[in-house]
Design a protein around this motif. Structure first.
Motif, PDB file in Angstrom:
ATOM      1  N   GLY A  88       1.592   0.115 -15.582  1.00  0.00           N
ATOM      2  CA  GLY A  88       1.918  -0.092 -14.180  1.00  0.00           C
ATOM      3  C   GLY A  88       0.663   0.012 -13.331  1.00  0.00           C
ATOM      4  N   TYR A  89       0.743  -0.512 -12.129  1.00  0.00           N
ATOM      5  CA  TYR A  89      -0.375  -0.517 -11.189  1.00  0.00           C
ATOM      6  C   TYR A  89      -0.053   0.422 -10.035  1.00  0.00           C
ATOM      7  N   ILE A  90      -0.972   1.308  -9.724  1.00  0.00           N
ATOM      8  CA  ILE A  90      -0.698   2.238  -8.633  1.00  0.00           C
ATOM      9  C   ILE A  90      -1.374   1.798  -7.338  1.00  0.00           C
ATOM     10  N   GLY A  91      -0.776   2.235  -6.264  1.00  0.00           N
ATOM     11  CA  GLY A  91      -1.344   2.041  -4.937  1.00  0.00           C
ATOM     12  C   GLY A  91      -0.869   3.172  -4.043  1.00  0.00           C
ATOM     13  N   TYR A  92      -1.660   3.509  -3.054  1.00  0.00           N
ATOM     14  CA  TYR A  92      -1.268   4.576  -2.144  1.00  0.00           C
ATOM     15  C   TYR A  92      -1.971   4.376  -0.811  1.00  0.00           C
ATOM     16  N   ARG A  93      -1.393   4.954   0.203  1.00  0.00           N
ATOM     17  CA  ARG A  93      -2.002   4.980   1.527  1.00  0.00           C
ATOM     18  C   ARG A  93      -1.499   6.211   2.263  1.00  0.00           C
ATOM     19  N   VAL A  94      -2.419   6.867   2.942  1.00  0.00           N
ATOM     20  CA  VAL A  94      -2.107   8.062   3.720  1.00  0.00           C
ATOM     21  C   VAL A  94      -2.449   7.754   5.170  1.00  0.00           C
ATOM     22  N   GLY A  95      -1.591   8.169   6.079  1.00  0.00           N
ATOM     23  CA  GLY A  95      -1.806   7.927   7.502  1.00  0.00           C
ATOM     24  C   GLY A  95      -3.113   8.519   8.001  1.00  0.00           C
ATOM     25  N   GLU A  96      -3.650   7.910   9.038  1.00  0.00           N
ATOM     26  CA  GLU A  96      -4.974   8.284   9.544  1.00  0.00           C
ATOM     27  C   GLU A  96      -5.098   9.764   9.889  1.00  0.00           C
ATOM     28  N   GLU A  97      -4.093  10.321  10.545  1.00  0.00           N
ATOM     29  CA  GLU A  97      -4.223  11.715  10.965  1.00  0.00           C
ATOM     30  C   GLU A  97      -4.108  12.708   9.807  1.00  0.00           C
ATOM     31  N   TYR A  98      -3.756  12.219   8.610  1.00  0.00           N
ATOM     32  CA  TYR A  98      -3.630  13.091   7.441  1.00  0.00           C
ATOM     33  C   TYR A  98      -4.729  12.836   6.417  1.00  0.00           C
ATOM     34  N   ALA A  99      -5.587  11.873   6.687  1.00  0.00           N
ATOM     35  CA  ALA A  99      -6.666  11.514   5.752  1.00  0.00           C
ATOM     36  C   ALA A  99      -7.665  12.662   5.629  1.00  0.00           C
ATOM     37  N   GLY A 100      -8.259  12.780   4.458  1.00  0.00           N
ATOM     38  CA  GLY A 100      -9.289  13.784   4.241  1.00  0.00           C
ATOM     39  C   GLY A 100      -8.765  15.186   4.020  1.00  0.00           C
ATOM     40  N   LYS A 101      -7.454  15.333   3.804  1.00  0.00           N
ATOM     41  CA  LYS A 101      -6.859  16.661   3.634  1.00  0.00           C
ATOM     42  C   LYS A 101      -6.345  16.883   2.212  1.00  0.00           C
ATOM     43  N   GLY A 102      -6.724  15.993   1.302  1.00  0.00           N
ATOM     44  CA  GLY A 102      -6.312  16.160  -0.088  1.00  0.00           C
ATOM     45  C   GLY A 102      -4.911  15.674  -0.398  1.00  0.00           C
ATOM     46  N   ILE A 103      -4.272  15.016   0.552  1.00  0.00           N
ATOM     47  CA  ILE A 103      -2.880  14.589   0.361  1.00  0.00           C
ATOM     48  C   ILE A 103      -2.762  13.513  -0.706  1.00  0.00           C
ATOM     49  N   ALA A 104      -3.626  12.523  -0.681  1.00  0.00           N
ATOM     50  CA  ALA A 104      -3.553  11.455  -1.693  1.00  0.00           C
ATOM     51  C   ALA A 104      -3.807  12.028  -3.081  1.00  0.00           C
ATOM     52  N   LYS A 105      -4.759  12.933  -3.197  1.00  0.00           N
ATOM     53  CA  LYS A 105      -5.056  13.556  -4.492  1.00  0.00           C
ATOM     54  C   LYS A 105      -3.831  14.303  -5.021  1.00  0.00           C
ATOM     55  N   LYS A 106      -3.197  15.108  -4.163  1.00  0.00           N
ATOM     56  CA  LYS A 106      -2.000  15.857  -4.571  1.00  0.00           C
ATOM     57  C   LYS A 106      -0.855  14.902  -4.919  1.00  0.00           C
ATOM     58  N   ALA A 107      -0.676  13.879  -4.100  1.00  0.00           N
ATOM     59  CA  ALA A 107       0.434  12.938  -4.322  1.00  0.00           C
ATOM     60  C   ALA A 107       0.264  12.205  -5.653  1.00  0.00           C
ATOM     61  N   LEU A 108      -0.960  11.805  -5.972  1.00  0.00           N
ATOM     62  CA  LEU A 108      -1.200  11.106  -7.234  1.00  0.00           C
ATOM     63  C   LEU A 108      -0.939  12.039  -8.413  1.00  0.00           C
ATOM     64  N   LYS A 109      -1.326  13.285  -8.286  1.00  0.00           N
ATOM     65  CA  LYS A 109      -1.060  14.262  -9.353  1.00  0.00           C
ATOM     66  C   LYS A 109       0.445  14.408  -9.571  1.00  0.00           C
ATOM     67  N   ILE A 110       1.213  14.519  -8.488  1.00  0.00           N
ATOM     68  CA  ILE A 110       2.670  14.638  -8.590  1.00  0.00           C
ATOM     69  C   ILE A 110       3.259  13.366  -9.207  1.00  0.00           C
ATOM     70  N   LEU A 111       2.788  12.212  -8.771  1.00  0.00           N
ATOM     71  CA  LEU A 111       3.290  10.946  -9.300  1.00  0.00           C
ATOM     72  C   LEU A 111       3.072  10.868 -10.809  1.00  0.00           C
ATOM     73  N   ILE A 112       1.901  11.244 -11.268  1.00  0.00           N
ATOM     74  CA  ILE A 112       1.605  11.207 -12.701  1.00  0.00           C
ATOM     75  C   ILE A 112       2.602  12.085 -13.460  1.00  0.00           C
ATOM     76  N   GLU A 113       2.936  13.245 -12.910  1.00  0.00           N
ATOM     77  CA  GLU A 113       3.930  14.130 -13.536  1.00  0.00           C
ATOM     78  C   GLU A 113       5.313  13.470 -13.551  1.00  0.00           C
ATOM     79  N   LEU A 114       5.673  12.799 -12.474  1.00  0.00           N
ATOM     80  CA  LEU A 114       6.984  12.131 -12.392  1.00  0.00           C
ATOM     81  C   LEU A 114       7.110  10.986 -13.391  1.00  0.00           C
ATOM     82  N   LEU A 115       5.996  10.389 -13.757  1.00  0.00           N
ATOM     83  CA  LEU A 115       6.026   9.242 -14.664  1.00  0.00           C
ATOM     84  C   LEU A 115       6.241   9.638 -16.128  1.00  0.00           C
ATOM     85  N   ALA A 116       6.221  10.926 -16.419  1.00  0.00           N
ATOM     86  CA  ALA A 116       6.317  11.397 -17.802  1.00  0.00           C
ATOM     87  C   ALA A 116       7.543  10.854 -18.539  1.00  0.00           C
ATOM     88  N   ASP A 117       8.660  10.683 -17.864  1.00  0.00           N
ATOM     89  CA  ASP A 117       9.899  10.257 -18.521  1.00  0.00           C
ATOM     90  C   ASP A 117      10.256   8.797 -18.260  1.00  0.00           C
TER      91      ASP A 117
END
Length: 169
Positions: A88-117
């Motif tokens: 599969g191909y991943i893509g993500y976007r975080v709103g401007e006021e939330y950028a630079g706060k580690g949100i995309a990094k955390k979200a990708l980590k959670i997504l990878i865990e969700l893909l396990a099954d």
């Protein structure tokens, strides 16, 4: 900041549209525009419905990144799932006021865990060569650099190249 991923639902249409409109200029500095018609609510509703159909068929997974109060901070998706190749191909976007706060990094980590099954064993991603923040998010989540495209795309008066990544789960 604590975040969660919630699968995209029909009920999310209006608030997601508001999020996209609010962040349009910010997103278009880093990624190609989705086109002006995307930002009319009628067109957005139709596209939203089509995404939900894809998700129901298992062809793609669409998630909203939310904070503890349910506010949309961004989106993260796995699209064009090839079940035979388990890819599969991943893509993500975080709103401007939330950028630079580690949100995309955390979200990708959670997504990878969700893909396990799900049967997805390989993820591909691409970003533009000027989007170093996105490159760092991928690398911090174990993605490996594959290549940079030879051909250039014109975006916002700049010539950019695509940078490709892969992760085997």
């Amino acid at each position: 900041m604590g975040i969660s991923l919630e699968k995209l639902r029909s009920a999310d249409g209006e608030t997601l549209f508001e999020f996209e409109v609010k962040n349009r200029k910010y997103f278009e500095r880093m990624v190609p525009s989705r086109g002006g018609d995307y930002y009319t609510f009628e067109t957005f509703k139709l596209r939203h419905h089509l995404l939900l159909e894809e998700q129901a068929k298992g062809e793609s997974y669409y998630y909203l990144i939310k904070d503890h109060s349910g506010l949309i901070l961004g989106r993260i998706n796995v699209v064009d799932i090839d079940k035979e190749r388990k890819l599969g191909y991943i893509g993500y976007r975080v709103g401007e006021e939330y950028a630079g706060k580690g949100i995309a990094k955390k979200a990708l980590k959670i997504l990878i865990e969700l893909l396990a099954d799900t049967g997805v064993e390989h993820l591909l991603a691409k970003t533009t060569n000027n989007n170093t923040a996105s490159q760092k998010v991928l690398e911090k989540n174990g993605f490996t650099y594959i290549s940079t495209s030879e051909e250039e795309v014109e975006m916002n008066g700049k010539s950019l190249k695509f940078v490709y990544y892969r992760k085997d789960l």
